[in-house]
Design a protein around this motif. Structure first.
Motif, PDB file in Angstrom:
ATOM      1  N   ILE A   1       3.193  18.260  -7.599  1.00 47.83           N
ATOM      2  CA  ILE A   1       2.446  18.352  -6.354  1.00 47.83           C
ATOM      3  C   ILE A   1       3.120  19.400  -5.489  1.00 47.83           C
ATOM      4  O   ILE A   1       4.325  19.325  -5.241  1.00 47.83           O
ATOM      5  N   ARG A   2       2.379  20.392  -5.043  1.00 48.87           N
ATOM      6  CA  ARG A   2       2.986  21.477  -4.282  1.00 48.87           C
ATOM      7  C   ARG A   2       3.521  20.960  -2.953  1.00 48.87           C
ATOM      8  O   ARG A   2       2.952  20.058  -2.333  1.00 48.87           O
ATOM      9  N   GLN A   3       4.620  21.548  -2.493  1.00 47.24           N
ATOM     10  CA  GLN A   3       5.319  21.092  -1.302  1.00 47.24           C
ATOM     11  C   GLN A   3       5.197  22.153  -0.225  1.00 47.24           C
ATOM     12  O   GLN A   3       5.871  23.171  -0.251  1.00 47.24           O
ATOM     13  N   THR A   4       4.292  21.915   0.720  1.00 42.83           N
ATOM     14  CA  THR A   4       4.116  22.756   1.892  1.00 42.83           C
ATOM     15  C   THR A   4       4.053  21.838   3.108  1.00 42.83           C
ATOM     16  O   THR A   4       3.891  20.614   2.972  1.00 42.83           O
ATOM     17  N   PRO A   5       4.187  22.392   4.312  1.00 46.52           N
ATOM     18  CA  PRO A   5       4.106  21.517   5.495  1.00 46.52           C
ATOM     19  C   PRO A   5       2.772  20.787   5.614  1.00 46.52           C
ATOM     20  O   PRO A   5       2.707  19.745   6.266  1.00 46.52           O
ATOM     21  N   GLU A   6       1.703  21.322   4.995  1.00 43.54           N
ATOM     22  CA  GLU A   6       0.391  20.672   5.093  1.00 43.54           C
ATOM     23  C   GLU A   6       0.091  19.769   3.904  1.00 43.54           C
ATOM     24  O   GLU A   6      -0.981  19.170   3.849  1.00 43.54           O
ATOM     25  N   SER A   7       1.012  19.655   2.933  1.00 46.29           N
ATOM     26  CA  SER A   7       0.752  18.856   1.735  1.00 46.29           C
ATOM     27  C   SER A   7       0.736  17.365   2.073  1.00 46.29           C
ATOM     28  O   SER A   7       1.559  16.883   2.862  1.00 46.29           O
ATOM     29  N   LYS A   8      -0.187  16.642   1.431  1.00 50.16           N
ATOM     30  CA  LYS A   8      -0.307  15.198   1.616  1.00 50.16           C
ATOM     31  C   LYS A   8      -0.575  14.557   0.266  1.00 50.16           C
ATOM     32  O   LYS A   8      -1.292  15.111  -0.558  1.00 50.16           O
ATOM     33  N   VAL A   9       0.016  13.371   0.067  1.00 50.00           N
ATOM     34  CA  VAL A   9      -0.152  12.618  -1.171  1.00 50.00           C
ATOM     35  C   VAL A   9      -0.717  11.256  -0.801  1.00 50.00           C
ATOM     36  O   VAL A   9      -0.146  10.555   0.045  1.00 50.00           O
ATOM     37  N   LEU A  10      -1.815  10.879  -1.409  1.00 52.72           N
ATOM     38  CA  LEU A  10      -2.449   9.590  -1.168  1.00 52.72           C
ATOM     39  C   LEU A  10      -2.254   8.702  -2.383  1.00 52.72           C
ATOM     40  O   LEU A  10      -2.636   9.082  -3.494  1.00 52.72           O
ATOM     41  N   VAL A  11      -1.648   7.521  -2.177  1.00 48.12           N
ATOM     42  CA  VAL A  11      -1.390   6.556  -3.242  1.00 48.12           C
ATOM     43  C   VAL A  11      -2.346   5.382  -3.063  1.00 48.12           C
ATOM     44  O   VAL A  11      -2.398   4.779  -1.983  1.00 48.12           O
ATOM     45  N   LEU A  12      -3.099   5.060  -4.114  1.00 44.27           N
ATOM     46  CA  LEU A  12      -4.029   3.936  -4.096  1.00 44.27           C
ATOM     47  C   LEU A  12      -3.388   2.740  -4.777  1.00 44.27           C
ATOM     48  O   LEU A  12      -2.783   2.871  -5.842  1.00 44.27           O
ATOM     49  N   GLN A  13      -3.528   1.569  -4.169  1.00 43.28           N
ATOM     50  CA  GLN A  13      -2.975   0.342  -4.748  1.00 43.28           C
ATOM     51  C   GLN A  13      -3.861  -0.104  -5.905  1.00 43.28           C
ATOM     52  O   GLN A  13      -4.950  -0.627  -5.719  1.00 43.28           O
ATOM     53  N   THR A  14      -3.374   0.089  -7.133  1.00 46.30           N
ATOM     54  CA  THR A  14      -4.123  -0.269  -8.337  1.00 46.30           C
ATOM     55  C   THR A  14      -3.339  -1.203  -9.247  1.00 46.30           C
ATOM     56  O   THR A  14      -3.722  -1.379 -10.404  1.00 46.30           O
ATOM     57  N   ASP A  15      -2.243  -1.801  -8.753  1.00 46.51           N
ATOM     58  CA  ASP A  15      -1.470  -2.736  -9.560  1.00 46.51           C
ATOM     59  C   ASP A  15      -0.631  -3.612  -8.636  1.00 46.51           C
ATOM     60  O   ASP A  15      -0.798  -3.563  -7.405  1.00 46.51           O
ATOM     61  N   GLU A  16       0.264  -4.403  -9.235  1.00 46.07           N
ATOM     62  CA  GLU A  16       1.117  -5.287  -8.461  1.00 46.07           C
ATOM     63  C   GLU A  16       2.043  -4.490  -7.545  1.00 46.07           C
ATOM     64  O   GLU A  16       2.338  -3.310  -7.785  1.00 46.07           O
ATOM     65  N   ASN A  17       2.503  -5.165  -6.478  1.00 46.55           N
ATOM     66  CA  ASN A  17       3.345  -4.489  -5.498  1.00 46.55           C
ATOM     67  C   ASN A  17       4.654  -4.003  -6.107  1.00 46.55           C
ATOM     68  O   ASN A  17       5.165  -2.937  -5.740  1.00 46.55           O
ATOM     69  N   SER A  18       5.240  -4.775  -7.035  1.00 41.17           N
ATOM     70  CA  SER A  18       6.506  -4.368  -7.633  1.00 41.17           C
ATOM     71  C   SER A  18       6.344  -3.084  -8.442  1.00 41.17           C
ATOM     72  O   SER A  18       7.205  -2.198  -8.412  1.00 41.17           O
TER      73      SER A  18
END
Length: 714
Positions: free
Chosen positions: A390-407
């Protein structure tokens, strides 16, 4: 002595008229020189301060009243047009004379007007120097500058910069389509414009942007001169003149189009290598890149031209292809490292019609692309510049979706901290309202977005906020479990530059055409790194009590399955037998004959979120509905046990093993099935044969009786 009065008629542009009038004034100082001019604000600005004429008359459609009748009319036949002025001057009773650039006068004839239209006289060098000193009126405070050429705007800046007043607001247009640029600038209200008409290829339609916007005054600059165009008829004459007298294309350096198919360091080092003395030191390099990377490339590559074309879709892709074709590059170049990125630009590399294609591999090795070297572009080499997924710039954002157990999701968040994955990019998490506190406690999370079960209006607002987030990557965990189906569907619907998938072993990859099949893969959860994650197994009763008790020991074997929660599905009268077993977590029973109650029990099994389901298949025709439930219960794994307590995980390729027996005294199930199918197949032919035989015998009997009763038989 009375002076001879001469009336000079404007049938050419103001610079030519002033040049000829100055020649006549110096050659014949004894003449009284008057002028008949076109009435326009630009003409009045040019001739109001001049002292060449004794009197100046401005007319538009009617001939003005002259104070003194002229003795001769002088027509400077130097340009096309101004036919109305010639007609108005023809009403005067005076002989007409034509004049050239040297000031020589000759009687005018009808062929001179036609000759002026076909081939105007060439401009001498003195007039070219006079034209450079000719005072021009400024274009106004708001000026549109259309750079519809590559090299001419900078080379001819001294010629057209004098039209720009001090403090003018200049809007520059360098690239883009005519329709989109017109739609963006249609309400700006420009007072003047500068555009470039050259024989250089590229930007053919953009040069007509000032005329499409309806700007009153436009300066058209070509390779030699510049002229003012304020009417569409003047524009038509200019275009026809360029068609009738085309100018040769000036010799240019070879153009190499470098298409960005890798990260910025790869592009910079590849372009610098192209400009080395042993490759193409004199070639011009134009870099086609993403709009986000264009400022950085302009800083790194100062001598190269950078181009960008934002937007996605089929229409924008066709515009990009047409735009690149207009550049007419001599060669096209790109990086091929084996990574599945920049697919649209890589396709453009092969679509462009050029004489030569140049490729660089991951080690920046140069090779021309031919049929022999074509397989090299698919080779995956070690990257020279290690880039994160994932490219790293000041405007970069990563969205993580909950698709499994919390652990497991916490382990995904820790994996994203790796510099080769996401590094320091801010992470946003989309989860349920009940798990909000857990994800807020994670140090990697920047912000948590939540949804609530049953509140559709609030969830729709959360969806709209996710779309406005515009992340660079959407991350989800796919381990083969049938859970979080809506979140997994959202993983495919959200707009993002990339979709990053984690499997059960926390290995990540971008979702693509080749990696699509990995989403449906059922993987075993590793024992290490997943402590605290329950492994739920359901054992369905499909044999007698003794075989079921032995199968409980089989599934508890660590070499078979690491079970932390064990469920048993049996008849209600067998509940106490399994509840006494210490390893059983819960016993689920069903009653014989209670149809609707058993349906609720089966639906309860679907909500257990099982990892594995197990049953005994010994070949005996017993517990048929329970064995059918073995295939209908949703689970990631299906464990098959025979009567010898041998087990294997079921798959469609091993379906035939369910019909085999392993040392059993009972009649093989496969023979029972074969005999039943064979009886069904042979029943109908035997029945039809019997019907046909009976019908034939009856017909024969009826025929013999009819012969006995016939007359004359005695």
């Amino acid at each position: 002595m009375k002076k001879e009065r001469i009336l000079i008629v404007q049938c050419c542009h103001p610079p030519q008229l002033l040049y000829v009038a100055g020649k006549l004034r110096r050659q014949h100082p004894e003449w009284a020189l008057d002028a008949l001019l076109v009435d326009s604000p630009l003409n009045r600005a040019h001739f109001q301060d001049t002292s060449l004429f004794d009197s100046a008359y401005f007319c538009s459609r009617e001939l003005p009243l002259l104070e003194n009748a002229p003795n001769r009319l002088v027509f400077p036949m130097l340009n096309r047009g101004y036919l109305r002025m010639v007609r108005l001057a023809g009403r005067l009773n005076a002989p007409g004379w034509k004049c050239n650039y040297e000031g020589r006068l000759q009687p005018v004839s009808g062929l001179d007007y036609l000759r002026r239209w076909l081939k105007p006289p060439a401009q001498p060098e003195d007039f070219a120097r006079f034209l450079k000193r000719f005072p021009r009126q400024p274009l106004g405070k708001r000026v549109l500058l259309v750079e519809s050429s590559f090299g001419l705007p900078r080379a001819s800046r001294r010629r057209w910069s004098r039209y720009l007043p001090s403090g003018a607001q200049v809007t520059r247009v360098q690239d883009g389509s005519l329709w989109r640029t017109w739609w963006r600038l249609r309400k700006q209200g420009f007072e003047g414009a500068v555009t470039f008409f050259t024989a250089e290829p590229g930007f053919q339609s953009l040069r007509f942007l000032p005329f499409a916007l309806g700007i009153r005054r436009t300066i058209v600059v070509d390779e030699i001169t510049e002229c003012s165009v304020d009417r569409y008829t003047t524009l038509a004459r200019l275009v026809l003149n360029r068609i009738a007298h085309p100018r040769a294309v000036p010799p240019r350096l070879p153009l190499i189009l470098f298409i960005q198919t890798e990260s910025v360091p790869y592009v910079v080092h590849s372009v610098r290598k192209l400009q080395q003395s042993r490759l193409y030191p004199r070639a011009k390099v134009a870099v086609l890149c993403r709009p986000d990377d264009r400022p950085r490339l302009e800083r790194e590559l100062k001598g190269c031209q950078s181009l960008s074309h934002p937007g996605r879709g089929l229409r924008t892709g066709l515009e990009l292809l047409n735009w690149v074709r207009q550049l007419k590059p001599d060669a096209v170049c790109a990086n091929f490292t084996g990574r599945g990125v920049f697919r649209r630009y890589k396709l453009l590399f092969f679509v462009i019609n050029v004489r030569r294609r140049i490729a660089f591999n991951a080690a920046l090795e140069f090779y021309p692309l031919t049929l022999r070297s074509l397989p090299l572009i698919f080779r995956k080499d070690k990257l020279l510049f290690d880039q994160p997924l994932i490219r790293q710039t000041p405007e970069s954002k990563v969205l993580v979706l909950q698709t499994d157990e919390n652990s497991r999701m916490s382990q995904v968040l820790k994996r994203l901290e790796d510099p080769q994955v996401a590094g320091s990019a801010p992470i946003f998490v989309f989860c349920s309202e009940a798990d909000k506190d857990f994800f807020q406690s994670q140090p990697q999370v920047e912000e948590v977005l939540t949804y609530r079960k049953g509140q559709h209006s609030r969830n729709l607002a959360a969806m709209r906020r996710l779309r406005r987030l515009n992340p660079d990557a959407v991350v989800a965990l796919f381990a083969g479990r049938p859970t979080f189906r809506r979140a997994k569907l959202l993983f495919f619907l959200l707009p993002a530059r990339g979709r990053l998938v984690f499997n059960a072993h926390l290995e990540c990859y971008y979702l693509g055409f080749k990696t699509w099949r990995h989403l449906l893969k059922r993987e075993t959860i590793p024992a290490t790194g997943c402590s605290g994650v329950p492994h739920r197994l359901l054992l369905i009763q499909s044999e007698d009590d003794q075989a079921m008790l032995e199968s409980l020991k089989t599934v508890q074997n660590p070499n078979v399955a690491r079970v932390s929660q064990l469920f048993v599905f049996c008849r209600e009268d067998k509940r106490k037998l399994f509840e006494q077993h210490p390893e059983v977590t819960q016993v689920i029973g069903y009653r014989k004959g209670a149809f609707f109650e058993n349906l609720r029990v089966v639906w309860r099994l679907r909500r257990l979120d099982l990892d594995s389901v197990s049953a005994i298949f010994s070949g005996r025709p017993v517990f048929r509905l329970q064995k059918l439930l073995f295939f209908l219960t949703p689970a990631r794994h299906r464990l098959v046990i025979n009567e010898n307590q041998d087990c294997f995980y079921y798959s469609w390729l091993r379906a035939g093993q369910l019909l085999r027996l392993h040392g059993s005294r009972h009649f093989p199930l496969i023979k029972l099935v074969f005999r039943a199918v064979l009886k069904g197949l042979l029943l109908f032919p035997r029945f039809f044969y019997l019907v046909i035989w009976v019908t034939t015998m009856k017909l024969k009997r009826a025929y013999s009786l009819s012969l006995e009763d016939a007359p004359g038989r005695d």
